[in-house]
Structure formats: C-alpha cells, structure tokens
Design a protein around this motif. Structure first.
Motif, PDB file in Angstrom:
ATOM      1  N   PHE A 148       0.840  -1.196   0.000  1.00 10.98           N
ATOM      2  CA  PHE A 148       0.000   0.000   0.000  1.00 10.98           C
ATOM      3  C   PHE A 148       0.875   1.246   0.000  1.00 10.98           C
ATOM      4  CE2 PHE A 148      -1.920  -3.451   2.354  1.00 10.98           C
ATOM      5  CZ  PHE A 148      -3.199  -3.541   1.812  1.00 10.98           C
ATOM      6  N   TRP A 149       0.381   2.303  -0.627  1.00 14.37           N
ATOM      7  CA  TRP A 149       1.065   3.607  -0.567  1.00 14.37           C
ATOM      8  C   TRP A 149       0.070   4.705  -0.922  1.00 14.37           C
ATOM      9  CZ3 TRP A 149       1.198   0.235  -4.518  1.00 14.37           C
ATOM     10  CH2 TRP A 149       1.135   0.688  -5.831  1.00 14.37           C
ATOM     11  N   ASN A 150       0.446   5.939  -0.598  1.00 15.49           N
ATOM     12  CA  ASN A 150      -0.434   7.105  -0.822  1.00 15.49           C
ATOM     13  C   ASN A 150      -1.822   6.871  -0.221  1.00 15.49           C
ATOM     14  OD1 ASN A 150       1.614   8.418  -2.137  1.00 15.49           O
ATOM     15  ND2 ASN A 150       0.839   8.068  -4.185  1.00 15.49           N
ATOM     16  N   VAL A 151      -1.816   6.498   1.070  1.00 17.10           N
ATOM     17  CA  VAL A 151      -3.064   6.156   1.759  1.00 17.10           C
ATOM     18  C   VAL A 151      -3.622   7.375   2.494  1.00 17.10           C
ATOM     19  CG1 VAL A 151      -4.100   4.720   3.562  1.00 17.10           C
ATOM     20  CG2 VAL A 151      -2.350   3.752   2.052  1.00 17.10           C
ATOM     21  N   THR A 152      -4.909   7.630   2.308  1.00 14.89           N
ATOM     22  CA  THR A 152      -5.663   8.617   3.092  1.00 14.89           C
ATOM     23  C   THR A 152      -6.973   7.964   3.488  1.00 14.89           C
ATOM     24  OG1 THR A 152      -4.720  10.485   1.863  1.00 14.89           O
ATOM     25  CG2 THR A 152      -6.728  10.903   3.113  1.00 14.89           C
ATOM     26  N   VAL A 153      -7.259   7.913   4.799  1.00 11.95           N
ATOM     27  CA  VAL A 153      -8.481   7.230   5.230  1.00 11.95           C
ATOM     28  C   VAL A 153      -8.995   7.850   6.525  1.00 11.95           C
ATOM     29  CG1 VAL A 153      -7.200   5.441   6.493  1.00 11.95           C
ATOM     30  CG2 VAL A 153      -9.543   4.996   5.734  1.00 11.95           C
ATOM     31  N   GLN A 154     -10.309   7.941   6.622  1.00 13.52           N
ATOM     32  CA  GLN A 154     -10.950   8.333   7.874  1.00 13.52           C
ATOM     33  C   GLN A 154     -12.236   7.558   8.028  1.00 13.52           C
ATOM     34  OE1 GLN A 154     -11.775  12.510   8.526  1.00 13.52           O
ATOM     35  NE2 GLN A 154     -12.721  12.129  10.523  1.00 13.52           N
ATOM     36  N   ALA A 155     -12.350   6.835   9.128  1.00 16.02           N
ATOM     37  CA  ALA A 155     -13.577   6.111   9.469  1.00 16.02           C
ATOM     38  C   ALA A 155     -14.360   6.912  10.500  1.00 16.02           C
ATOM     39  CB  ALA A 155     -13.236   4.725  10.010  1.00 16.02           C
ATOM     40  N   PHE A 156     -15.659   6.629  10.585  1.00 18.65           N
ATOM     41  CA  PHE A 156     -16.541   7.285  11.554  1.00 18.65           C
ATOM     42  C   PHE A 156     -16.477   8.809  11.430  1.00 18.65           C
ATOM     43  CE2 PHE A 156     -15.013   3.249  13.349  1.00 18.65           C
ATOM     44  CZ  PHE A 156     -16.210   2.566  13.441  1.00 18.65           C
ATOM     45  N   VAL A 157     -16.602   9.282  10.190  1.00 18.49           N
ATOM     46  CA  VAL A 157     -16.568  10.720   9.921  1.00 18.49           C
ATOM     47  C   VAL A 157     -17.756  11.395  10.608  1.00 18.49           C
ATOM     48  CG1 VAL A 157     -16.643  12.485   8.123  1.00 18.49           C
ATOM     49  CG2 VAL A 157     -15.409  10.328   7.719  1.00 18.49           C
ATOM     50  N   GLN A 158     -17.486  12.507  11.306  1.00 13.63           N
ATOM     51  CA  GLN A 158     -18.534  13.203  12.038  1.00 13.63           C
ATOM     52  C   GLN A 158     -19.154  14.313  11.192  1.00 13.63           C
ATOM     53  OE1 GLN A 158     -19.350  12.115  15.274  1.00 13.63           O
ATOM     54  NE2 GLN A 158     -17.935  10.489  14.641  1.00 13.63           N
TER      55      GLN A 158
END
Length: 274
Positions: A148-158
C-alpha cells in the motif's frame, strides 16, 4: 520498487447522504501460486480502472465500519474499522483473489477464490483525524504480499466533514535535520576582509553503493546468500540515482525446491524483489 497502479477513492454515505467513511489509496498484490506442473510461480495483481465498493458500511458505536472493494475477475479486498470513545483503528484486512482469472494466474493448479486474512493492521487514530501514509507499507501472509502507498483514510466521519488534522504513519515521520558544523558560509562575522568567491566545481557524482550481506533461512539452515551493492537508476522526469543502504535494509523472502525469492526493504519507500 516504483509501482504503477490505479488509485482507488471510496466515499461511503449514510442514510442522510453525508460522508461517513472516506478512503483514497493505491495498492497491489504479489502472489505465489502452484501450477499444474507442481512448481510455484509469482504473479502481480493490480487494481483495474473499474472498482466497485458494494458492501461498505458506515459503522457506529456498536457496529464496525467496513470498507470493501471489488475489482477485476472476481477479486475483492476489505478492511473493517472499530472505535472506542476517542480513537478508531483498522482491525482486519480480508483479501480474496480468484485463480480462475487466467490472465493473472495462468496454469493455476487450484481453481476458484482464495481468501487471506491479516489482523491488527493499523494503530489507533484519534477520532476526527485523517490517517495519512505516503510511504509504502506491506503485509505478508499465506504466500501473498499486500503493498500500500499514498493512503488517506478516515472512518466514523462526524457530520459528513473530513477532518482537517492528519495522523501520519511512522514511515512518513521526518527525521531530524543533521547538525551543520560552523563554516565561514553560515557564521556572521564583523570582519571587513573581502573573500574571493569559491571556485565553481562540478556536481559530486553519486558514490558507489555500500555492499550488503543478506541471507534467508529455511528452518535452521541458510538457504540463500547474497553479497551485493545496489544502486537504482530511475528515469522519470529527470534521472535519479538511489543507493540502497544495507545498514537500514531488511531481508525477507522464501526458499522452495526450485525457486527462491529475496525481498529487500530499505525501510523508507523502496521494495526490491529478486
């Protein structure tokens, strides 16, 4: 070590059409499989330009979030996220590849889907923070290396809004700048002595790489030895020479009856497989 692949961007919405799970990343898979002649081959599985994300779930305080994608001829990948009061984390990656895809798995002995599970894949991230990792990271399990590379992630976005604050992976953390010893170029002085300009010199050529000693074991026996100095000559926008430093490079791989694989990881962004 320098990969070409399609980027994936997934924006999962809740019932009110607000973003609840967002991710953008690049990945590829190195897979070792058995052929009908009972030897083993290695193949590379890249993402196709057409990716779906059926089955992705927002998640809540009691249910895990799920990011799921499907691509190619029956291949799929997913990661689930759990949270507590202050953080969220990626718990389990599930990757399924289909050896019926003859373009990727020619002459495969085992036909049909094969599933690989990797646990504890991501450290906790503060809620409302975006996890970012530009450098390469990889997980290896059951003859599969996931890169994996160039990863952007956000879970449970408010409130449907991606966070502004980033939580970086360890590989992206910059190292301290080296201490520069005092020289006449960086020390202010009250002297009125006139200095002649330094003569122009040609750029210093890149030095030869240091020689590294790498080895693999099969059980208690050494099955592969390599003594080598490595320099990469990359031609992209402009030529770039990279020396592989054996002091910061780790060796991994496998030995078989008819094939052996040596994988070198410099701990930054370069992966080399022989």
């Amino acid at each position: 070590g320098f990969f070409q692949s399609c980027a994936v961007e997934v924006d999962v919405k809740d019932a009110s059409n607000a973003t609840c799970l967002y991710a953008k990343w690049m990945m590829r898979f190195l897979i070792k499989y058995e052929t009908n002649s009972s030897d083993y081959k290695k193949t590379t599985l890249n993402l196709s330009s057409s990716v779906t994300h059926n089955g992705s779930v927002c998640g809540n305080d009691t249910q895990a979030a799920l990011l799921a994608v499907q691509f190619g001829e029956g291949h799929s990948w997913s990661i689930n996220f759990t949270k507590n009061n202050e953080t969220y984390r990626g718990d389990v990656i599930t990757f399924t590849y289909n050896t019926n895809d003859t373009a990727v798995f020619p002459d495969a002995k085992r036909k049909g889907p094969v599933t690989v599970v990797v646990k504890d894949v991501m450290r906790p991230v503060q809620l409302d923070n975006v996890f970012v990792c530009h450098n390469t990271d990889d997980f290896e399990a059951e003859n599969v290396t996931q890169i994996f590379w160039n990863v952007t992630v956000q879970a449970f976005v408010q409130n449907g809004t991606i966070g502004k604050k980033e939580s970086r992976c360890r590989a992206d953390t910059p190292t301290s700048a080296p201490t520069v010893p005092p020289t006449i170029a960086n020390v202010t002085t009250a002297s009125t002595t006139t200095l002649s300009p330094a003569p122009t010199t040609a750029p210093k050529p890149v030095e030869n790489p240091d020689t590294g000693n790498y080895s693999l074991k099969s059980g208690n026996s050494t099955c592969l030895l390599a003594t080598v100095g490595l320099q990469l000559n990359v031609s992209h926008d402009k030529p770039l020479l990279i020396n592989i430093n054996p002091k910061t490079t780790s060796a991994d791989g496998t030995c078989g009856n008819t094939t052996a694989t040596l994988k070198l990881n410099d701990g930054n962004s370069t992966l080399i497989s022989f």
